[in-house]
Design a protein around this motif. Structure first.
Motif, PDB file in Angstrom:
ATOM      1  N   GLY A   1      25.506  39.651  41.682  1.00 35.08           N
ATOM      2  CA  GLY A   1      26.775  39.554  40.978  1.00 35.08           C
ATOM      3  C   GLY A   1      28.001  39.601  41.853  1.00 35.08           C
ATOM      4  O   GLY A   1      29.118  39.666  41.340  1.00 35.08           O
ATOM      5  N   SER A   2      27.838  39.561  43.177  1.00 36.31           N
ATOM      6  CA  SER A   2      29.009  39.600  44.065  1.00 36.31           C
ATOM      7  C   SER A   2      29.768  38.281  44.006  1.00 36.31           C
ATOM      8  O   SER A   2      29.189  37.215  43.773  1.00 36.31           O
ATOM      9  N   LYS A   3      31.073  38.372  44.252  1.00 35.59           N
ATOM     10  CA  LYS A   3      31.921  37.187  44.331  1.00 35.59           C
ATOM     11  C   LYS A   3      32.794  37.292  45.568  1.00 35.59           C
ATOM     12  O   LYS A   3      33.205  38.385  45.959  1.00 35.59           O
ATOM     13  N   THR A   4      33.084  36.142  46.166  1.00 33.26           N
ATOM     14  CA  THR A   4      34.033  36.101  47.272  1.00 33.26           C
ATOM     15  C   THR A   4      35.171  35.160  46.904  1.00 33.26           C
ATOM     16  O   THR A   4      34.947  34.096  46.326  1.00 33.26           O
ATOM     17  N   THR A   5      36.381  35.559  47.224  1.00 33.03           N
ATOM     18  CA  THR A   5      37.538  34.724  46.925  1.00 33.03           C
ATOM     19  C   THR A   5      37.721  33.681  48.023  1.00 33.03           C
ATOM     20  O   THR A   5      37.008  33.672  49.034  1.00 33.03           O
ATOM     21  N   SER A   6      38.702  32.823  47.863  1.00 33.17           N
ATOM     22  CA  SER A   6      38.988  31.801  48.867  1.00 33.17           C
ATOM     23  C   SER A   6      39.302  32.443  50.206  1.00 33.17           C
ATOM     24  O   SER A   6      40.025  33.448  50.282  1.00 33.17           O
ATOM     25  N   ASP A   7      38.724  31.862  51.272  1.00 34.86           N
ATOM     26  CA  ASP A   7      38.982  32.277  52.651  1.00 34.86           C
ATOM     27  C   ASP A   7      38.542  33.708  52.935  1.00 34.86           C
ATOM     28  O   ASP A   7      39.091  34.364  53.823  1.00 34.86           O
ATOM     29  N   SER A   8      37.561  34.200  52.221  1.00 32.45           N
ATOM     30  CA  SER A   8      37.036  35.535  52.537  1.00 32.45           C
ATOM     31  C   SER A   8      36.120  35.448  53.758  1.00 32.45           C
ATOM     32  O   SER A   8      35.545  34.401  54.060  1.00 32.45           O
ATOM     33  N   TYR A   9      35.991  36.581  54.449  1.00 29.11           N
ATOM     34  CA  TYR A   9      35.184  36.634  55.665  1.00 29.11           C
ATOM     35  C   TYR A   9      34.580  38.029  55.781  1.00 29.11           C
ATOM     36  O   TYR A   9      35.265  39.035  55.554  1.00 29.11           O
TER      37      TYR A   9
ATOM     38  N   SER B   1      33.001  47.060  42.362  1.00 28.45           N
ATOM     39  CA  SER B   1      34.234  47.391  43.081  1.00 28.45           C
ATOM     40  C   SER B   1      34.956  46.145  43.574  1.00 28.45           C
ATOM     41  O   SER B   1      34.396  45.048  43.591  1.00 28.45           O
ATOM     42  N   TYR B   2      36.192  46.331  43.968  1.00 22.10           N
ATOM     43  CA  TYR B   2      36.954  45.313  44.699  1.00 22.10           C
ATOM     44  C   TYR B   2      37.044  45.764  46.156  1.00 22.10           C
ATOM     45  O   TYR B   2      37.360  46.931  46.433  1.00 22.10           O
ATOM     46  N   LEU B   3      36.785  44.846  47.073  1.00 18.70           N
ATOM     47  CA  LEU B   3      36.999  45.077  48.499  1.00 18.70           C
ATOM     48  C   LEU B   3      38.078  44.104  48.945  1.00 18.70           C
ATOM     49  O   LEU B   3      37.850  42.898  48.993  1.00 18.70           O
ATOM     50  N   ILE B   4      39.266  44.628  49.259  1.00 21.66           N
ATOM     51  CA  ILE B   4      40.450  43.790  49.460  1.00 21.66           C
ATOM     52  C   ILE B   4      41.061  44.090  50.831  1.00 21.66           C
ATOM     53  O   ILE B   4      41.241  45.252  51.213  1.00 21.66           O
TER      54      ILE B   4
ATOM     55  N   ALA C   1      26.642  45.865  44.156  1.00 17.11           N
ATOM     56  CA  ALA C   1      26.418  44.946  43.047  1.00 17.11           C
ATOM     57  C   ALA C   1      27.698  44.704  42.256  1.00 17.11           C
ATOM     58  O   ALA C   1      28.519  45.599  42.081  1.00 17.11           O
ATOM     59  N   PHE C   2      27.871  43.465  41.812  1.00 18.21           N
ATOM     60  CA  PHE C   2      28.972  43.050  40.935  1.00 18.21           C
ATOM     61  C   PHE C   2      30.338  43.411  41.545  1.00 18.21           C
ATOM     62  O   PHE C   2      31.228  43.923  40.863  1.00 18.21           O
ATOM     63  N   SER C   3      30.480  43.146  42.826  1.00 17.97           N
ATOM     64  CA  SER C   3      31.733  43.443  43.526  1.00 17.97           C
ATOM     65  C   SER C   3      32.451  42.159  43.916  1.00 17.97           C
ATOM     66  O   SER C   3      31.839  41.102  44.043  1.00 17.97           O
ATOM     67  N   LEU C   4      33.749  42.286  44.116  1.00 18.23           N
ATOM     68  CA  LEU C   4      34.600  41.166  44.526  1.00 18.23           C
ATOM     69  C   LEU C   4      35.099  41.408  45.944  1.00 18.23           C
ATOM     70  O   LEU C   4      35.566  42.508  46.260  1.00 18.23           O
ATOM     71  N   VAL C   5      34.986  40.396  46.805  1.00 23.74           N
ATOM     72  CA  VAL C   5      35.442  40.496  48.188  1.00 23.74           C
ATOM     73  C   VAL C   5      36.600  39.537  48.392  1.00 23.74           C
ATOM     74  O   VAL C   5      36.480  38.332  48.139  1.00 23.74           O
ATOM     75  N   MET C   6      37.728  40.078  48.849  1.00 31.04           N
ATOM     76  CA  MET C   6      38.932  39.270  49.077  1.00 31.04           C
ATOM     77  C   MET C   6      39.461  39.564  50.481  1.00 31.04           C
ATOM     78  O   MET C   6      39.593  40.725  50.876  1.00 31.04           O
TER      79      MET C   6
ATOM     80  N   MET D   1      25.402  35.116  42.776  1.00 33.87           N
ATOM     81  CA  MET D   1      26.587  35.165  43.633  1.00 33.87           C
ATOM     82  C   MET D   1      27.440  33.926  43.450  1.00 33.87           C
ATOM     83  O   MET D   1      26.916  32.835  43.225  1.00 33.87           O
ATOM     84  N   ASN D   2      28.742  34.078  43.541  1.00 32.41           N
ATOM     85  CA  ASN D   2      29.662  32.950  43.481  1.00 32.41           C
ATOM     86  C   ASN D   2      30.561  33.003  44.706  1.00 32.41           C
ATOM     87  O   ASN D   2      31.352  33.948  44.870  1.00 32.41           O
ATOM     88  N   ALA D   3      30.432  32.005  45.579  1.00 33.89           N
ATOM     89  CA  ALA D   3      31.190  31.977  46.829  1.00 33.89           C
ATOM     90  C   ALA D   3      32.427  31.099  46.669  1.00 33.89           C
ATOM     91  O   ALA D   3      32.320  29.918  46.328  1.00 33.89           O
TER      92      ALA D   3
END
Length: 442
Positions: free
Chosen positions: A180-188, A217-220, A197-202, A154-156
């Motif tokens: 493999g999940s990632k969170t962008t800046s200021d995600s909550y 997937s992307y969760l935006i 797995a391997f998803s991006l949270v914004m 994971m990359n926070a």
């Protein structure tokens, strides 16, 4: 927790092991270096450890070795802890009730309590509270908080955080961000939630999303709503880069016993099964709300029609690549002019692998085999921690044989034909599908 007799049996093994190795005095190992350090109380210090300028070390084990020394640096405060071989805790990090795994690096004022960090985690500046950090969990920024969650690979991003109490019942909730999940800046994210797995949270997400059947997937967030874009991360160069960089960044010493069994594969029976179920789920969502709808709703999230259809296509391409990878690897050294020999080669050779697979925070295994291990622990057939380790290591070693069992079990659904009915022309067609999928994703 859903198997209390298993938990009770493992706790008894742990207690027996602890009683066996407990000493009545502290030890400072051979060639260890302890310099300019404050309080050290009830700490077992292994060989070749480097402790320089630590402020306070109480009730812990520093499992250093000649091949993989542990470094403890300036200002570190640690209480009730284990630091595994090759780890580094420095620059005023503070840890309490925490396990630091092999080749982990905790530094730059990072603080953690009641947490586990497994191999190659890198954590700086921020805070961890009651987390299970599987291999390669990375958080680098001052304003980031990881709390009450299971993470791996994971990359926070900066300012990433979660809530685990909803301000009503206290801190009773938890979440999972699959590998493999990632969170962008200021995600909550408001727990409970599960990120595939391997998803991006914004952005901010408060409707307890569950995207576990829709990986990559992307969760935006957009105007307070959670939008899900299925499968889009499959075509991201970042996803491919991640899969390539993790093995290269393994800092564990090659000659030191490796405590964590790690599988780095991007595509596996675990993610492939999720994508098969994801295709069925997207079909069901579209049929339920009608093919003319512009938006679809799922678990408090919105999926745009175009994103739904493209996501389904991405999953099919990725499945062609995974099944093709496994098929061609199985046939790599086999002459293809003898179809009977081909069919014999494609017959499964391992009894396990069909059905659901689990990701054990870094290692893939069939659910049936994990449950069998748990049953054997409860029955007493497996009676020690060493025997558990042996079983886990055997599962890790048998991965590719068990993967093929899963592929063979699902082969007709992918290829439209049973393995026993394959012809040479069928193999050519499947190889063409695989090649097209690789080119499309590249």
């Amino acid at each position: 927790r859903h198997r209390p007799r298993f938990v009770e049996a493992v706790r008894a093994m742990i207690k027996a092991h602890a009683d066996d190795v407990r000493a009545d005095r502290c030890r400072i190992g051979r060639a260890a270096r302890v310099v300019n350090t404050g309080e050290i109380r009830n700490v077992n210090i292994g060989d070749n450890a480097r402790i320089e300028g630590a402020a306070r070390l109480v009730d812990g084990t520093i499992a250093s070795s000649d091949l993989a020394p542990v470094r403890v640096g300036v200002g570190v405060m640690a209480e009730h802890f284990v630091m595994a071989s090759g780890s580094c805790v420095e620059d005023s990090a503070v840890i309490l009730n925490t396990f630091v795994g092999q080749a982990c690096h905790l530094s730059h004022l990072f603080s953690a309590h009641d947490s586990l960090f497994f191999a190659n985690c890198a954590c700086e500046n921020g805070e961890a509270a009651a987390i299970f950090a599987g291999p390669y969990t990375v958080t680098m920024h001052k304003s980031s908080l990881l709390i009450a969650g299971l993470f791996s690979f994971m990359n926070a991003g900066s300012g990433s955080n979660q809530s685990n109490h909803m301000y009503k019942l206290g801190p009773i909730h938890q979440g999972v961000a699959e590998r493999g999940s990632k969170t962008t800046s200021d995600s909550y994210i408001l727990w409970p939630a599960r990120i595939g797995a391997f998803s991006l949270v914004m952005g901010r997400h408060v409707n307890h999303p569950d995207t576990s059947l829709l990986p990559f997937s992307y969760l935006i967030e957009n105007h307070g709503l959670s939008f899900l874009v299925p499968g889009v991360n499959l075509k991201s160069v970042g996803t491919v880069r991640d899969a390539q960089k993790w093995p290269r960044r393994d800092k564990r010493h090659p000659d030191e016993p490796r405590l964590d069994s790690i599988n780095f594969n991007l595509l596996s029976p675990y993610t492939a099964r999720k994508m098969l179920l994801g295709i069925d789920l997207l079909d069901s969502i579209e049929q339920t709300e009608g093919p003319t709808s512009a938006h679809f709703s799922y678990c408090g999230m919105t999926i745009e029609a175009r994103a739904l259809r493209k996501g389904r296509d991405y999953y099919r391409i990725a499945l062609d690549k995974f099944f093709g990878n496994s098929l061609l690897s199985r046939l790599r050294d086999i002459p293809l002019d003898d179809i009977d020999r081909v069919r014999r080669t494609l017959a499964p050779t391992h009894h396990a692998g069909a059905g659901q697979w689990l990701d054990l925070a870094g290692m893939f295994a069939p659910k049936s085999e994990v449950e069998r291990l748990c049953d054997d622990v409860v029955s007493g057939a497996v009676a020690s921690l060493d025997q558990i380790e042996e079983r886990i290591a055997a599962l890790a070693a048998d991965y590719y044989d068990m993967e093929w069992t899963w592929v063979a079990d699902n082969f007709s659904a992918w290829a439209g034909k049973e393995i026993s009915d394959l012809t040479i022309d069928d193999l050519r067609t499947l190889a063409d599908r695989w090649e097209s999928s690789v080119v499309a994703l590249d």
